[in-house]
Design a protein around this motif. Structure first.
Motif, mmCIF file in Angstrom:
data_model
loop_
_atom_site.group_PDB
_atom_site.id
_atom_site.type_symbol
_atom_site.label_atom_id
_atom_site.label_comp_id
_atom_site.label_asym_id
_atom_site.label_seq_id
_atom_site.Cartn_x
_atom_site.Cartn_y
_atom_site.Cartn_z
ATOM 1 N N PRO A 1 0.843 -1.393 -0.105
ATOM 2 C CA PRO A 1 -0.106 0.108 -0.014
ATOM 3 C C PRO A 1 0.839 1.418 0.033
ATOM 4 C CG PRO A 1 0.135 -0.705 2.189
ATOM 5 C CD PRO A 1 1.090 -1.500 1.419
ATOM 6 N N THR A 2 0.494 2.337 -0.673
ATOM 7 C CA THR A 2 0.817 3.758 -0.479
ATOM 8 C C THR A 2 0.024 4.345 0.836
ATOM 9 O OG1 THR A 2 0.793 3.858 -2.922
ATOM 10 C CG2 THR A 2 0.864 5.690 -1.743
ATOM 11 N N LEU A 3 1.250 4.787 1.593
ATOM 12 C CA LEU A 3 0.548 4.917 2.920
ATOM 13 C C LEU A 3 0.201 6.686 2.893
ATOM 14 C CD1 LEU A 3 3.696 3.793 4.850
ATOM 15 C CD2 LEU A 3 1.680 2.723 4.383
ATOM 16 N N PRO A 4 -1.201 6.749 3.334
ATOM 17 C CA PRO A 4 -1.770 8.227 3.141
ATOM 18 C C PRO A 4 -1.097 9.407 4.022
ATOM 19 C CG PRO A 4 -3.712 6.791 3.455
ATOM 20 C CD PRO A 4 -2.387 5.880 3.411
ATOM 21 N N PHE A 5 -0.647 10.343 3.553
ATOM 22 C CA PHE A 5 0.129 11.423 4.254
ATOM 23 C C PHE A 5 1.614 11.253 4.482
ATOM 24 C CE2 PHE A 5 -4.327 11.199 5.661
ATOM 25 C CZ PHE A 5 -4.837 12.428 5.008
ATOM 26 N N LEU B 1 -4.173 2.069 0.781
ATOM 27 C CA LEU B 1 -3.940 1.296 2.004
ATOM 28 C C LEU B 1 -5.407 0.768 2.642
ATOM 29 C CD1 LEU B 1 -2.191 0.465 4.806
ATOM 30 C CD2 LEU B 1 -2.755 2.634 5.463
ATOM 31 N N THR B 2 -5.469 -0.434 2.882
ATOM 32 C CA THR B 2 -6.546 -1.077 3.469
ATOM 33 C C THR B 2 -6.533 -1.271 4.904
ATOM 34 O OG1 THR B 2 -6.337 -3.094 2.697
ATOM 35 C CG2 THR B 2 -7.988 -2.015 1.534
ATOM 36 N N LEU B 3 -7.272 -1.034 5.904
ATOM 37 C CA LEU B 3 -7.012 -1.159 7.053
ATOM 38 C C LEU B 3 -8.429 -1.866 7.728
ATOM 39 C CD1 LEU B 3 -5.668 2.246 8.464
ATOM 40 C CD2 LEU B 3 -4.163 0.035 7.863
ATOM 41 N N PHE B 4 -8.368 -3.277 8.338
ATOM 42 C CA PHE B 4 -9.541 -4.061 8.797
ATOM 43 C C PHE B 4 -9.333 -4.110 10.145
ATOM 44 C CE2 PHE B 4 -8.481 -5.582 4.436
ATOM 45 C CZ PHE B 4 -9.586 -5.249 4.137
ATOM 46 N N GLY B 5 -10.505 -4.244 10.957
ATOM 47 C CA GLY B 5 -10.647 -4.723 12.210
ATOM 48 C C GLY B 5 -10.235 -3.826 13.436
ATOM 49 N N ASP B 6 -11.067 -4.066 14.576
ATOM 50 C CA ASP B 6 -10.681 -3.417 15.779
ATOM 51 C C ASP B 6 -10.025 -4.226 16.950
ATOM 52 O OD1 ASP B 6 -11.667 -0.778 14.745
ATOM 53 O OD2 ASP B 6 -13.732 -1.681 14.842
ATOM 54 N N ALA C 1 0.405 13.262 14.627
ATOM 55 C CA ALA C 1 -0.122 14.533 14.247
ATOM 56 C C ALA C 1 -0.904 13.977 12.850
ATOM 57 C CB ALA C 1 1.014 15.546 13.525
ATOM 58 N N HIS C 2 -0.696 12.904 12.300
ATOM 59 C CA HIS C 2 -1.656 12.438 11.232
ATOM 60 C C HIS C 2 -2.852 11.617 11.622
ATOM 61 C CE1 HIS C 2 1.563 13.418 8.536
ATOM 62 N NE2 HIS C 2 0.833 14.276 8.057
ATOM 63 N N ILE C 3 -3.057 11.344 12.998
ATOM 64 C CA ILE C 3 -4.073 10.332 13.382
ATOM 65 C C ILE C 3 -5.306 10.878 13.225
ATOM 66 C CG2 ILE C 3 -5.209 9.602 15.385
ATOM 67 C CD1 ILE C 3 -2.618 8.788 16.486
ATOM 68 N N ALA C 4 -5.369 12.295 13.349
ATOM 69 C CA ALA C 4 -6.892 12.857 12.969
ATOM 70 C C ALA C 4 -7.229 12.716 11.320
ATOM 71 C CB ALA C 4 -6.918 14.299 13.400
ATOM 72 N N ASP C 5 -6.225 13.083 10.604
ATOM 73 C CA ASP C 5 -6.498 12.897 9.055
ATOM 74 C C ASP C 5 -6.826 11.409 9.059
ATOM 75 O OD1 ASP C 5 -5.499 15.615 8.819
ATOM 76 O OD2 ASP C 5 -3.470 14.803 8.812
ATOM 77 N N TYR C 6 -6.336 10.476 9.517
ATOM 78 C CA TYR C 6 -6.370 8.878 9.235
ATOM 79 C C TYR C 6 -7.761 8.876 9.513
ATOM 80 C CZ TYR C 6 -2.250 7.081 7.369
ATOM 81 O OH TYR C 6 -1.176 6.785 6.523
ATOM 82 N N LYS C 7 -8.374 9.427 10.706
ATOM 83 C CA LYS C 7 -9.644 8.941 11.431
ATOM 84 C C LYS C 7 -10.850 9.647 10.355
ATOM 85 C CE LYS C 7 -9.087 7.306 15.693
ATOM 86 N NZ LYS C 7 -8.889 7.688 17.289
ATOM 87 N N ARG C 8 -10.412 10.867 9.776
ATOM 88 C CA ARG C 8 -11.246 11.340 8.793
ATOM 89 C C ARG C 8 -11.322 10.217 7.502
ATOM 90 N NH1 ARG C 8 -9.630 16.096 10.545
ATOM 91 N NH2 ARG C 8 -7.962 16.461 9.055
ATOM 92 N N LEU C 9 -10.182 9.921 6.949
ATOM 93 C CA LEU C 9 -9.904 9.033 5.794
ATOM 94 C C LEU C 9 -10.651 7.895 5.833
ATOM 95 C CD1 LEU C 9 -8.776 9.735 2.842
ATOM 96 C CD2 LEU C 9 -6.739 9.033 3.770
ATOM 97 N N TYR C 10 -10.511 7.220 6.942
ATOM 98 C CA TYR C 10 -10.879 5.873 7.114
ATOM 99 C C TYR C 10 -12.498 5.783 8.043
ATOM 100 C CZ TYR C 10 -6.984 4.170 5.072
ATOM 101 O OH TYR C 10 -5.890 3.764 4.145
ATOM 102 N N ARG C 11 -13.113 7.116 8.131
ATOM 103 C CA ARG C 11 -14.107 7.355 8.977
ATOM 104 C C ARG C 11 -15.179 6.064 8.753
ATOM 105 N NH1 ARG C 11 -15.770 11.837 7.016
ATOM 106 N NH2 ARG C 11 -17.680 11.131 6.207
ATOM 107 N N ILE C 12 -15.456 5.886 7.639
ATOM 108 C CA ILE C 12 -16.741 4.697 7.296
ATOM 109 C C ILE C 12 -16.251 3.320 6.803
ATOM 110 C CG2 ILE C 12 -19.002 4.463 6.122
ATOM 111 C CD1 ILE C 12 -19.155 7.585 5.657
ATOM 112 N N PHE C 13 -15.089 3.476 5.893
ATOM 113 C CA PHE C 13 -15.012 2.079 5.104
ATOM 114 C C PHE C 13 -13.551 1.795 5.738
ATOM 115 C CE2 PHE C 13 -17.815 4.102 2.281
ATOM 116 C CZ PHE C 13 -18.728 3.326 2.329
#
Ligand code: SF4
Length: 295
Positions: A198-202, A230-235, A254-266
């Motif tokens: 995967p290419t890693l966002p940000f 990048l796909t991210l599965f499971g909790d 610093a990028h956690i909030a950006d990831y939470k937005r990007l992977y908000r639903i899927f």
């Protein structure tokens, strides 16, 4: 001590040919993968947080593969075999167990084409075998007239940044070693390229970083570069999403909030993000005269 398991089947036929990699079959000598990439989709509750500890070898796999390949030849069901899809064919234990080498000898015996997908420089050990397969392989009838390579060697990267790679892919050889191994494969006359998946966002998806990847890959012999998200599965505690966020916490909070937005639903970034990534990748590949698809 590695677990030993016996299998009834080892060659998996896909429902349809993969549109990116052109493989019809997948083949895995090991269960689990000691490279232990934190984003790896095969982990989770079955293999746990440290896949090096739960690794297993399919001890009777060569005998089973020999039978399965003979059967597919008899049925005229040839096709490219991806080795591997759910482990790396050159994890450390391969040096001792040589399962991948055994598979390649059978692939040569039955004259199937092979797609090697790896993060390891250990592949240069098998260059002679891979060259023999390259010239001996017989493709599926619909590819025979258009595609003439029996071996494709695809090196996987998520980044060229050595410090990110050491944290995110802790058991794998460094990106620099992969580049050097790719150069050796190309010099040996094999078709080689890069899966930047995967290419890693940000972290590794800006134009500047992608361009550095493309230029470096081309300079080391890559004929193509595939760029994917990048796909991210499971909790669960050993799921890729949980482990990736732990990595972010350590490496780039610093990028956690950006990831939470990007992977908000899927489990994957939005279609808009992926479209933008693919468009920029295609433009950069065009600029540097390298294919952004296998053929
Ligand atoms: S090399 Fe591939 S299979 Fe192995 S841990 Fe990394 S992503 Fe998973």
């Amino acid at each position: 001590m590695i677990r030993e398991i016996t299998v009834k089947s080892v060659l998996n036929k896909k429902k349809q040919r993969d549109s990116w990699f052109l493989d019809d079959y997948t083949l895995n000598p090991y269960e689990g993968c000691s490279f232990n990439c934190q984003y790896c989709y095969v982990r989770g509750s079955k293999y746990g947080e440290n896949m090096a500890e739960t690794l297993a070898v399919k001890i009777n796999a060569c005998e089973v593969l020999d039978r399965q390949l003979a059967f597919r030849v008899k049925k005229d069901q040839r096709g490219i075999i991806a080795l591997a899809s759910a482990t790396d064919p050159y994890i450390r234990i391969e040096e001792k167990l040589r399962m991948t080498e055994g598979f390649l000898k059978l692939i040569l015996k039955h004259r199937f084409p092979v797609l090697m997908i790896t993060k390891s420089d250990m592949i240069v050990r098998d260059l002679a075998l891979l060259k023999e397969i390259d010239t001996a392989a017989i493709h599926a009838a619909d590819l025979r007239d258009t595609f003439h390579r029996g071996t494709i060697v695809s090196f996987s990267f998520s980044t060229l940044d050595e410090s990110i790679a050491a944290t995110l892919e802790p058991g794998a050889p460094s990106p620099q070693k992969r580049l050097e191994a790719m150069q050796r494969c190309r010099e040996a006359g094999l078709m080689t390229g890069v899966n930047c998946i995967p290419t890693l966002p940000f972290l590794s998806d800006s134009d500047e970083v992608l361009e550095h990847m493309i230029v470096s890959a081309k300079a080391h012999g890559a004929e193509y570069i595939l760029i994917g998200g990048l796909t991210l599965f499971g909790d669960g505690p050993a799921d890729s999403k949980t482990l990736y966020y732990k990595f972010l916490q350590r490496y780039s909070p610093a990028h956690i909030a950006d990831y939470k937005r990007l992977y908000r639903i899927f489990h994957a970034p939005s279609p808009d993000y992926l479209h933008n990534l693919q468009t920029r990748a295609a433009q950069l590949c065009l600029k540097h005269g390298i294919r952004n698809q296998l053929v």
